[in-house]
Design a protein around this motif. Structure first.
Motif, short mmCIF file in Angstrom:
data_model
loop_
_atom_site.label_atom_id
_atom_site.label_comp_id
_atom_site.label_asym_id
_atom_site.label_seq_id
_atom_site.Cartn_x
_atom_site.Cartn_y
_atom_site.Cartn_z
N VAL A 125 83.41 31.62 59.02
CA VAL A 125 82.62 32.18 57.92
C VAL A 125 81.38 31.34 57.67
CG1 VAL A 125 82.61 32.72 55.46
CG2 VAL A 125 84.63 33.26 56.85
N LEU A 126 81.53 30.01 57.65
CA LEU A 126 80.39 29.13 57.40
C LEU A 126 79.36 29.24 58.51
CD1 LEU A 126 81.86 25.83 55.92
CD2 LEU A 126 80.49 27.57 54.77
N MET A 127 79.81 29.38 59.76
CA MET A 127 78.87 29.52 60.87
C MET A 127 78.04 30.79 60.73
SD MET A 127 81.33 28.44 64.04
CE MET A 127 82.22 26.86 64.02
N VAL A 128 78.71 31.90 60.39
CA VAL A 128 77.99 33.16 60.22
C VAL A 128 77.00 33.07 59.06
CG1 VAL A 128 78.26 35.60 59.65
CG2 VAL A 128 79.86 34.52 61.23
N VAL A 129 77.45 32.47 57.95
CA VAL A 129 76.57 32.28 56.80
C VAL A 129 75.39 31.39 57.17
CG1 VAL A 129 76.39 31.25 54.50
CG2 VAL A 129 78.36 32.68 55.08
N GLY A 130 75.67 30.31 57.90
CA GLY A 130 74.62 29.36 58.26
C GLY A 130 73.55 29.96 59.14
N ILE A 131 73.95 30.83 60.08
CA ILE A 131 72.97 31.45 60.98
C ILE A 131 71.94 32.25 60.20
CG2 ILE A 131 72.68 33.21 62.77
CD1 ILE A 131 75.36 32.28 63.93
N GLY A 132 72.41 33.03 59.23
CA GLY A 132 71.48 33.81 58.43
C GLY A 132 70.79 33.01 57.35
N LEU A 133 71.46 31.94 56.90
CA LEU A 133 70.95 31.17 55.76
C LEU A 133 69.70 30.38 56.11
CD1 LEU A 133 71.51 30.46 52.82
CD2 LEU A 133 72.86 28.53 53.63
N VAL A 134 69.72 29.73 57.26
CA VAL A 134 68.58 28.90 57.65
C VAL A 134 67.30 29.74 57.75
CG1 VAL A 134 67.61 27.46 59.47
CG2 VAL A 134 70.01 27.21 58.83
N THR A 156 74.66 24.33 58.36
CA THR A 156 73.32 24.16 58.94
C THR A 156 73.32 24.30 60.45
OG1 THR A 156 73.66 21.76 59.01
CG2 THR A 156 72.52 22.66 57.09
N THR A 157 74.47 24.64 61.02
CA THR A 157 74.66 24.85 62.45
C THR A 157 74.35 23.61 63.28
OG1 THR A 157 72.44 25.74 62.89
CG2 THR A 157 74.11 27.31 62.17
N VAL A 158 74.42 22.40 62.67
CA VAL A 158 74.20 21.16 63.42
C VAL A 158 75.44 20.83 64.23
CG1 VAL A 158 73.76 18.69 63.25
CG2 VAL A 158 72.53 20.29 61.75
N GLY A 159 76.59 20.77 63.56
CA GLY A 159 77.85 20.58 64.23
C GLY A 159 77.95 19.32 65.07
N TYR A 160 78.04 18.15 64.41
CA TYR A 160 78.16 16.89 65.15
C TYR A 160 79.50 16.79 65.89
CZ TYR A 160 74.01 15.09 62.81
OH TYR A 160 72.73 14.91 62.36
N GLY A 161 80.52 17.40 65.38
CA GLY A 161 81.81 17.36 66.04
C GLY A 161 82.69 16.19 65.66
N ASP A 162 82.21 15.31 64.74
CA ASP A 162 83.04 14.18 64.32
C ASP A 162 84.15 14.62 63.37
OD1 ASP A 162 81.16 14.90 62.44
OD2 ASP A 162 80.90 12.87 61.64
N ARG A 163 83.97 15.76 62.70
CA ARG A 163 84.99 16.34 61.85
C ARG A 163 85.15 17.80 62.25
NH1 ARG A 163 85.67 11.81 61.07
NH2 ARG A 163 85.72 10.61 59.10
N PHE A 164 86.40 18.26 62.39
CA PHE A 164 86.63 19.64 62.80
C PHE A 164 88.02 20.07 62.33
CE2 PHE A 164 87.73 16.68 66.15
CZ PHE A 164 89.05 17.02 66.44
#
Length: 222
Positions: A185-194, A165-173
């Motif tokens: 891959v998830l970032m690219v998918v998320g950008i188009g998915l939303v 969802t491109t929120v990226g809290y940063g508590d887990r990485f």
């Protein structure tokens, strides 16, 4: 000649899509079981690993048959680059989940007849697959790595949700190369998915509103 070859490829794809879908679903079980249960019996782990490779062989055979039936093999391979990828890249464990792209052929036949409905089915399916499979893949790469903070399936699902969802809290990485590759891959998918989900829902709602208004207009015109 080209139409005959295309018809032959299409006929093969229709015969093979359901068995491939079942193999892909079984592969998820064979892949996820050792990831979720690190203390799994070694003999059972060996059997599941052998089954995973058997699935890879099935997908490789399917691709080889389709390339054999296609007249323009290079063009066909270029158009179906994702099938080539899931055969050529079986060594990287997270990328082995790309074999589930066979499911998209099933979804295409079961989706709604209108374009908005088809896109909505695709978007929802991609969202579920991205979160679930991304969580499995990153947990597989991270759970035994030094300094990892994604060590349970719950952590992995939370991370996958915030990433797709491109929120990226940063508590887990992720801290490993494979984990970061999954993140990209998830970032690219998320950008188009939303954007796709938002547009698809809006189009579907507009289509439903138009269908509800149409009978009233027909009665007025009569």
């Amino acid at each position: 000649m080209r139409e005959t070859d295309d018809a032959a490829v299409t006929a093969w794809e229709r015969r093979a899509e359901v068995p491939l879908m079942l193999l892909a679903l079984a592969f998820v079980v064979a892949y996820a079981w050792p990831v979720l249960d690190p203390r799994l019996d070694p003999d059972l782990r060996t059997v599941l690993n052998a089954f995973s490779w058997a699935v890879w062989v099935a997908f490789a055979v399917d691709l080889a048959v389709r390339l054999f039936l296609a007249q323009e093999r290079r063009s066909y391979a270029a158009r179906h680059w994702y099938d080539v990828a899931l055969v050529v890249l079986p060594i990287l464990r997270p990328l082995r989940l790309l074999r589930l792209l066979a499911l998209l052929r099933i979804l295409d036949r079961s989706a709604a007849s209108n374009f908005a409905g088809r896109v909505l089915v695709y978007a929802a399916s991609v969202a579920v697959m991205a979160v679930g499979l991304g969580a499995l893949a990153v947990l597989d790469a991270e759970q035994e790595a030094a300094g990892a903070n994604i060590t349970s399936f719950g952590d992995a699902v939370w991370w996958a949700c915030t990433t797709v969802t491109t929120v990226g809290y940063g508590d887990r990485f992720p801290v490993t190369f494979e984990g970061r590759a999954v993140a990209v891959v998830l970032m690219v998918v998320g950008i188009g998915l939303v954007g796709s989900v938002t547009a698809s829902v809006a189009s579907w709602m507009l289509a439903r509103i138009e269908e509800e208004r149409r009978p009233g207009r027909d009665r007025e015109s009569s």
